[in-house]
Design a protein around this motif. Structure first.
Motif, PDB file in Angstrom:
ATOM      1  N   LEU A 147       0.833  -1.200   0.000  1.00 56.56           N
ATOM      2  CA  LEU A 147       0.000   0.000   0.000  1.00 56.56           C
ATOM      3  C   LEU A 147       0.873   1.258   0.000  1.00 56.56           C
ATOM      4  O   LEU A 147       0.627   2.195  -0.757  1.00 56.56           O
ATOM      5  N   ARG A 148       1.889   1.264   0.830  1.00 54.60           N
ATOM      6  CA  ARG A 148       2.777   2.441   0.916  1.00 54.60           C
ATOM      7  C   ARG A 148       3.599   2.615  -0.352  1.00 54.60           C
ATOM      8  O   ARG A 148       4.015   3.725  -0.677  1.00 54.60           O
ATOM      9  N   ASP A 149       3.846   1.528  -1.074  1.00 50.82           N
ATOM     10  CA  ASP A 149       4.610   1.610  -2.322  1.00 50.82           C
ATOM     11  C   ASP A 149       3.787   2.165  -3.479  1.00 50.82           C
ATOM     12  O   ASP A 149       4.332   2.464  -4.538  1.00 50.82           O
ATOM     13  N   ASP A 150       2.479   2.277  -3.278  1.00 50.31           N
ATOM     14  CA  ASP A 150       1.588   2.833  -4.303  1.00 50.31           C
ATOM     15  C   ASP A 150       1.163   4.224  -3.824  1.00 50.31           C
ATOM     16  O   ASP A 150       0.283   4.343  -2.966  1.00 50.31           O
ATOM     17  N   PRO A 151       1.791   5.284  -4.352  1.00 44.55           N
ATOM     18  CA  PRO A 151       1.522   6.636  -3.835  1.00 44.55           C
ATOM     19  C   PRO A 151       0.043   7.029  -3.858  1.00 44.55           C
ATOM     20  O   PRO A 151      -0.443   7.636  -2.899  1.00 44.55           O
ATOM     21  N   ALA A 152      -0.669   6.676  -4.917  1.00 49.14           N
ATOM     22  CA  ALA A 152      -2.086   7.052  -4.997  1.00 49.14           C
ATOM     23  C   ALA A 152      -2.903   6.311  -3.936  1.00 49.14           C
ATOM     24  O   ALA A 152      -3.747   6.909  -3.253  1.00 49.14           O
ATOM     25  N   TRP A 155      -1.765   5.037  -1.133  1.00 47.42           N
ATOM     26  CA  TRP A 155      -1.364   5.496   0.195  1.00 47.42           C
ATOM     27  C   TRP A 155      -2.003   6.848   0.522  1.00 47.42           C
ATOM     28  O   TRP A 155      -2.458   7.066   1.647  1.00 47.42           O
ATOM     29  N   ALA A 156      -2.071   7.729  -0.454  1.00 46.25           N
ATOM     30  CA  ALA A 156      -2.718   9.031  -0.240  1.00 46.25           C
ATOM     31  C   ALA A 156      -4.189   8.840   0.093  1.00 46.25           C
ATOM     32  O   ALA A 156      -4.732   9.511   0.985  1.00 46.25           O
ATOM     33  N   GLU A 157      -4.831   7.906  -0.585  1.00 43.73           N
ATOM     34  CA  GLU A 157      -6.241   7.615  -0.291  1.00 43.73           C
ATOM     35  C   GLU A 157      -6.394   7.061   1.122  1.00 43.73           C
ATOM     36  O   GLU A 157      -7.315   7.430   1.854  1.00 43.73           O
ATOM     37  N   GLU A 158      -5.465   6.194   1.542  1.00 47.46           N
ATOM     38  CA  GLU A 158      -5.488   5.641   2.902  1.00 47.46           C
ATOM     39  C   GLU A 158      -5.371   6.761   3.935  1.00 47.46           C
ATOM     40  O   GLU A 158      -6.110   6.794   4.921  1.00 47.46           O
ATOM     41  N   LEU A 159      -4.466   7.676   3.700  1.00 43.98           N
ATOM     42  CA  LEU A 159      -4.279   8.793   4.640  1.00 43.98           C
ATOM     43  C   LEU A 159      -5.504   9.691   4.694  1.00 43.98           C
ATOM     44  O   LEU A 159      -5.891  10.155   5.768  1.00 43.98           O
ATOM     45  N   ARG A 160      -6.139   9.923   3.538  1.00 42.27           N
ATOM     46  CA  ARG A 160      -7.370  10.731   3.527  1.00 42.27           C
ATOM     47  C   ARG A 160      -8.469  10.030   4.323  1.00 42.27           C
ATOM     48  O   ARG A 160      -9.205  10.664   5.085  1.00 42.27           O
TER      49      ARG A 160
END
Length: 86
Positions: free
Chosen positions: A59-64, A66-71
């Motif tokens: 998940l962290r290796d996929d920037p898009a 990971w950004a969705e996870e953080l949102r």
């Protein structure tokens, strides 16, 4: 005094594993079945956590992604102050 009856099955293990199992049972004053049950549960938990770790790394290796996870995490932060008591 309650008697606990456990259903058991036969499983083939190596002589080395049997020797280690017997040694651990003697050291812990538990039956070999109890030690084996604990070992299997510990292995299951370790593999579960290793799989979870691999999933989060992917998940962290996929920037898009990971950004969705953080949102999504940020959206959940608002629930802490919802005014409800524990």
């Amino acid at each position: 005094m309650a008697v606990v009856v456990m259903e058991t099955l036969t499983v083939r293990i190596s002589r080395l594993s049997h020797s280690l199992l017997r040694e651990l049972a003697g050291e812990t004053d538990e039956t070999m079945v109890e030690v084996l049950d604990k070992a299997v549960r510990a292995y299951r938990n370790a593999t579960l956590l290793a799989g979870l770790d691999a999933d989060y790394r992917a998940l962290r290796d996929d920037p898009a992604a990971w950004a969705e996870e953080l949102r999504e995490r940020e959206s959940w932060d608002g629930t802490v102050g919802d005014g409800l008591s524990d």
